[in-house]
Design a protein around this motif. Structure first.
Motif, PDB file in Angstrom:
ATOM      1  N   PRO A  80       0.810  -1.219   0.000  1.00  8.49           N
ATOM      2  CA  PRO A  80       0.000   0.000   0.000  1.00  8.49           C
ATOM      3  C   PRO A  80       0.845   1.271   0.000  1.00  8.49           C
ATOM      4  O   PRO A  80       1.752   1.427   0.828  1.00  8.49           O
ATOM      5  CB  PRO A  80      -0.758  -0.114   1.323  1.00  8.49           C
ATOM      6  N   GLY A  82       0.076   5.582  -0.371  1.00 11.28           N
ATOM      7  CA  GLY A  82      -0.949   6.614  -0.508  1.00 11.28           C
ATOM      8  C   GLY A  82      -0.550   7.649  -1.547  1.00 11.28           C
ATOM      9  O   GLY A  82       0.616   7.759  -1.931  1.00 11.28           O
ATOM     10  N   SER A 109      -4.210   1.419  -0.534  1.00 11.92           N
ATOM     11  CA  SER A 109      -4.067   2.213   0.688  1.00 11.92           C
ATOM     12  C   SER A 109      -5.374   2.924   1.033  1.00 11.92           C
ATOM     13  O   SER A 109      -6.148   3.307   0.145  1.00 11.92           O
ATOM     14  CB  SER A 109      -2.972   3.261   0.460  1.00 11.92           C
ATOM     15  N   GLN A 130      -5.513  -1.891   2.773  1.00 15.31           N
ATOM     16  CA  GLN A 130      -4.751  -1.405   3.935  1.00 15.31           C
ATOM     17  C   GLN A 130      -5.557  -0.359   4.667  1.00 15.31           C
ATOM     18  O   GLN A 130      -6.001   0.629   4.070  1.00 15.31           O
ATOM     19  CB  GLN A 130      -3.406  -0.814   3.480  1.00 15.31           C
ATOM     20  N   TYR A 132      -5.713   2.531   7.521  1.00 21.57           N
ATOM     21  CA  TYR A 132      -5.135   3.427   8.523  1.00 21.57           C
ATOM     22  C   TYR A 132      -6.223   3.629   9.567  1.00 21.57           C
ATOM     23  O   TYR A 132      -7.292   4.159   9.240  1.00 21.57           O
ATOM     24  CB  TYR A 132      -4.792   4.787   7.916  1.00 21.57           C
ATOM     25  N   THR A 158      -2.206  -0.826   9.342  1.00 24.95           N
ATOM     26  CA  THR A 158      -0.903  -0.186   9.531  1.00 24.95           C
ATOM     27  C   THR A 158      -0.884   0.548  10.866  1.00 24.95           C
ATOM     28  O   THR A 158      -1.663   1.486  11.076  1.00 24.95           O
ATOM     29  CB  THR A 158      -0.615   0.802   8.382  1.00 24.95           C
ATOM     30  N   LYS A 256       0.544  -4.432  10.145  1.00 29.58           N
ATOM     31  CA  LYS A 256       1.705  -3.934   9.385  1.00 29.58           C
ATOM     32  C   LYS A 256       2.499  -2.944  10.224  1.00 29.58           C
ATOM     33  O   LYS A 256       1.925  -1.986  10.755  1.00 29.58           O
ATOM     34  CB  LYS A 256       1.219  -3.266   8.101  1.00 29.58           C
ATOM     35  N   SER A 278       7.773  -4.328   8.949  1.00 28.09           N
ATOM     36  CA  SER A 278       7.869  -3.088   8.163  1.00 28.09           C
ATOM     37  C   SER A 278       8.282  -1.931   9.051  1.00 28.09           C
ATOM     38  O   SER A 278       7.904  -1.878  10.231  1.00 28.09           O
ATOM     39  CB  SER A 278       6.491  -2.765   7.543  1.00 28.09           C
ATOM     40  N   HIS A 280       7.819   1.084   7.498  1.00 20.88           N
ATOM     41  CA  HIS A 280       7.188   2.087   6.640  1.00 20.88           C
ATOM     42  C   HIS A 280       8.190   2.643   5.615  1.00 20.88           C
ATOM     43  O   HIS A 280       8.180   3.830   5.288  1.00 20.88           O
ATOM     44  CB  HIS A 280       6.615   3.219   7.493  1.00 20.88           C
ATOM     45  N   GLY A 281       9.101   1.773   5.190  1.00 16.92           N
ATOM     46  CA  GLY A 281      10.090   2.233   4.209  1.00 16.92           C
ATOM     47  C   GLY A 281      10.997   3.311   4.769  1.00 16.92           C
ATOM     48  O   GLY A 281      11.447   4.194   4.036  1.00 16.92           O
ATOM     49  N   ASP A 310       8.335  -5.911   4.136  1.00 21.96           N
ATOM     50  CA  ASP A 310       8.667  -4.914   3.105  1.00 21.96           C
ATOM     51  C   ASP A 310       9.813  -4.057   3.599  1.00 21.96           C
ATOM     52  O   ASP A 310      10.268  -4.194   4.737  1.00 21.96           O
ATOM     53  CB  ASP A 310       7.444  -4.074   2.710  1.00 21.96           C
ATOM     54  N   GLY A 312      12.838  -1.668   1.277  1.00 21.50           N
ATOM     55  CA  GLY A 312      14.113  -1.685   0.549  1.00 21.50           C
ATOM     56  C   GLY A 312      14.260  -2.779  -0.485  1.00 21.50           C
ATOM     57  O   GLY A 312      15.357  -2.974  -0.999  1.00 21.50           O
ATOM     58  N   ARG A 314      14.621  -4.178  -3.770  1.00 19.35           N
ATOM     59  CA  ARG A 314      14.873  -3.662  -5.121  1.00 19.35           C
ATOM     60  C   ARG A 314      15.450  -4.728  -6.045  1.00 19.35           C
ATOM     61  O   ARG A 314      15.686  -4.472  -7.219  1.00 19.35           O
ATOM     62  CB  ARG A 314      15.901  -2.506  -5.077  1.00 19.35           C
ATOM     63  N   GLY A 333       7.154  -1.458  -2.289  1.00 18.85           N
ATOM     64  CA  GLY A 333       6.738  -0.066  -2.142  1.00 18.85           C
ATOM     65  C   GLY A 333       7.297   0.740  -3.296  1.00 18.85           C
ATOM     66  O   GLY A 333       6.710   0.808  -4.392  1.00 18.85           O
ATOM     67  N   ARG A 334       8.484   1.285  -3.090  1.00 23.70           N
ATOM     68  CA  ARG A 334       9.034   2.180  -4.110  1.00 23.70           C
ATOM     69  C   ARG A 334       9.365   1.473  -5.418  1.00 23.70           C
ATOM     70  O   ARG A 334       9.348   2.106  -6.479  1.00 23.70           O
ATOM     71  CB  ARG A 334      10.268   2.894  -3.557  1.00 23.70           C
TER      72      ARG A 334
HETATM   73  C1  LIG Z   1       5.192   7.274  -1.227  1.00 24.77           C
HETATM   74  C2  LIG Z   1       4.851   6.272  -0.164  1.00 24.77           C
HETATM   75  C3  LIG Z   1       3.573   6.266   0.381  1.00 24.77           C
HETATM   76  C4  LIG Z   1       3.229   5.310   1.351  1.00 24.77           C
HETATM   77  N1  LIG Z   1       1.951   5.266   1.821  1.00 24.77           N
HETATM   78  C5  LIG Z   1       1.580   4.265   2.651  1.00 24.77           C
HETATM   79  C6  LIG Z   1       0.219   4.109   3.019  1.00 24.77           C
HETATM   80  O1  LIG Z   1      -0.655   4.841   2.581  1.00 24.77           O
HETATM   81  N2  LIG Z   1      -0.083   3.094   3.868  1.00 24.77           N
HETATM   82  C7  LIG Z   1       0.871   2.225   4.358  1.00 24.77           C
HETATM   83  O2  LIG Z   1       0.557   1.324   5.125  1.00 24.77           O
HETATM   84  N3  LIG Z   1       2.162   2.358   4.004  1.00 24.77           N
HETATM   85  C8  LIG Z   1       2.538   3.335   3.157  1.00 24.77           C
HETATM   86  N4  LIG Z   1       3.840   3.432   2.749  1.00 24.77           N
HETATM   87  C9  LIG Z   1       4.802   2.414   3.216  1.00 24.77           C
HETATM   88  C10 LIG Z   1       4.805   1.203   2.289  1.00 24.77           C
HETATM   89  O3  LIG Z   1       3.631   0.438   2.413  1.00 24.77           O
HETATM   90  C11 LIG Z   1       5.982   0.281   2.587  1.00 24.77           C
HETATM   91  O4  LIG Z   1       5.993  -0.040   3.962  1.00 24.77           O
HETATM   92  C12 LIG Z   1       7.333   0.853   2.183  1.00 24.77           C
HETATM   93  O5  LIG Z   1       7.215   1.654   1.038  1.00 24.77           O
HETATM   94  C13 LIG Z   1       8.313  -0.267   1.944  1.00 24.77           C
HETATM   95  O6  LIG Z   1       9.588   0.219   1.664  1.00 24.77           O
HETATM   96  P1  LIG Z   1      10.157   0.383   0.155  1.00 24.77           P
HETATM   97  O7  LIG Z   1       9.443   1.529  -0.451  1.00 24.77           O
HETATM   98  O8  LIG Z   1      11.604   0.670   0.379  1.00 24.77           O
HETATM   99  O9  LIG Z   1       9.913  -0.899  -0.581  1.00 24.77           O
HETATM  100  C14 LIG Z   1       4.212   4.385   1.802  1.00 24.77           C
HETATM  101  C15 LIG Z   1       5.486   4.410   1.251  1.00 24.77           C
HETATM  102  C16 LIG Z   1       5.813   5.320   0.272  1.00 24.77           C
HETATM  103  C17 LIG Z   1       7.192   5.288  -0.317  1.00 24.77           C
END
Ligand SMILES: Cc1cc2nc3c(=O)[nH]c(=O)nc-3n(C[C@H](O)[C@H](O)[C@H](O)COP(=O)(O)O)c2cc1C
Length: 382
Positions: A80, A82, A109, A130, A132, A158, A256, A278, A280-281, A310, A312, A314, A333-334
């Motif tokens: 997910p 957003g 999301s 997902q 919130y 999350t 999450k 996670s 959250h990236g 999740d 990183g 790639r 994610g990214r």
């Molecule tokens: C631009 C962006 C928006 C995100 N929005 C949400 C979201 O709305 N809900 C959520 O649970 N996680 C959100 N995340 C976290 C991702 O679900 C995920 O945990 C994370 O991107 C994983 O890392 P990665 O981008 O390095 O793969 C977001 C991440 C990014 C990069």
């Protein structure tokens, strides 16, 4: 954008950076504070190396995984994120379609820019929702009801964002789920005409979050929706609320944001069927563990709960390492965001096909016949 030239996910990242204004790319790419955890998520994979086995007669490899009774062609799915529509118009739908074509799942999301219903109807692929847990139980119950009615198969709750993290790139760019039109932002937009005309002009400015629209007065704009997301965070949430959500949802539910054995145990006690390891990236608590570092203790504590991860990812090799350490699947994610931001649905499809080919190649070189065969013995910690 010629996405065929992208040979790996980093190449797609560069194409995305070229197409997006800085304020938008920074939102996609950035992490919290010093971005220590953002970097650690990538660096963590280097601590684990493969122990390949030879002469295993493995000309064909089976990449499929079964989660909660549904079989996916690949051991990764789109997680997910957003505000996807700020990168590409109707990006949620583009991502959902690319995932369905690849036999991968897609997670929508709460903060999506296409609604639960639109995305639900857009493909026959497997979709998760997902949540919130903003605002109160009535808010959560209503979104759960909509996701159930639209055929979503699992609920990801999350919980790492009930308090706000701080992304300093966004603070500098004055981006807070809405764009502040400073002269430099306007100039930047003009220098990225493809994005400017397709997303900003074509889409009528900042995209809205249709899932939250019914909680706001009719005709609320994107700024009002952004304010809703900021003001309705609920730092008083507890594990009791998770048990409530499980009762409302009824189906498979994953928590999450888990990074410790202690919380993996509490998640199970609250009735969760799984957890997503996670951070959250790297966008919330800077300095927290890399997810691959947290994975082994969570796997051990999770018992028969499904552990996803999740952060990183790639490379196919990153995915195979996590599976060998006990994850049942990986959320992207990214990686797929870079693809969709560079070139829409074909860009997201390119990201998925790059990762599928890489996972398959790693399995081949590792001497495996299937994802199911992967285990701790394939990995050494160095
Ligand atoms: C631009 C962006 C928006 C995100 N929005 C949400 C979201 O709305 N809900 C959520 O649970 N996680 C959100 N995340 C976290 C991702 O679900 C995920 O945990 C994370 O991107 C994983 O890392 P990665 O981008 O390095 O793969 C977001 C991440 C990014 C990069």
């Amino acid at each position: 954008m010629n996405i065929d030239k992208a040979v790996n996910i980093s190449d797609l990242g560069r194409l995305a950076q070229r197409r997006l204004p800085k304020v938008i790319f920074d939102f996609l790419d950035g992490g919290a504070e010093d971005e220590i955890t953002l970097r650690a998520n990538r660096e963590g994979f280097d601590r684990y190396r493969f122990r390949p086995r030879l002469l295993t007669a493995n000309a064909k490899r089976d990449l499929s995984v079964t989660l909660f009774g549904e079989t996916f062609k690949v051991p990764f799915m789109i997680g997910p994120t957003g505000l996807n529509g700020i990168h590409w118009r109707h990006a949620d739908i583009a991502l959902a379609k690319a995932a369905a074509d690849a036999g991968a799942g897609f997670t929508l999301s709460t903060a999506s820019t296409s609604s639960i219903e639109e995305v639900g109807a857009s493909t026959s692929g497997i979709k998760w929702f997902q949540l919130y847990p903003w605002a109160d139980r009535a808010f959560c119950a209503r979104l759960i009801e909509r996701a159930k009615a639209s055929g979503y198969k699992a609920l990801l709750v999350t919980v790492d964002s009930v308090n706000a993290g701080r992304r300093e790139r966004d603070a500098r760019n004055r981006f807070a789920h809405e764009v502040t039109l400073t002269p430099s932002v306007v100039l930047d937009g003009l220098m990225h005409p493809d994005w400017l005309f397709s997303v900003w002009v074509g889409g009528g400015g900042m995209p809205k979050m249709p899932n939250v629209a019914e909680f706001l007065p009719p005709g609320a704009n994107a700024a009002a929706m952004a304010e809703f997301t900021r003001s309705r965070r609920n730092p008083m949430l507890s594990w009791d609320d998770m048990a409530f959500l499980k009762r409302e949802w009824g189906g498979p539910m994953l928590i999450k944001g888990v990074l410790t054995a202690e919380d993996a145990r509490l998640a199970r006690e609250a009735g969760a069927d799984g957890v997503v390891v996670s951070n959250h990236g790297g966008r919330q608590l800077d300095g927290s563990l890399a997810t691959i570092e947290a994975l082994p203790e969570v796997v051990e504590a999770a018992g028969d709960a499904v552990v996803m991860i999740d952060g990183g990812f790639r490379r196919g090799s990153d995915i195979v390492k996590a599976l060998a350490l006990g994850a049942k699947g990986v959320l992207l994610g990214r990686a797929t965001l870079y693809g969709v931001a560079a070139a829409g649905q074909p860009g997201a499809a390119r990201a998925l096909s790059i990762l599928q080919a890489e996972v398959d190649r790693v399995l081949a070189l590792l001497g495996c016949h299937s994802v199911a065969e992967l285990g701790r013995h394939h990995i050494a910690e160095v």
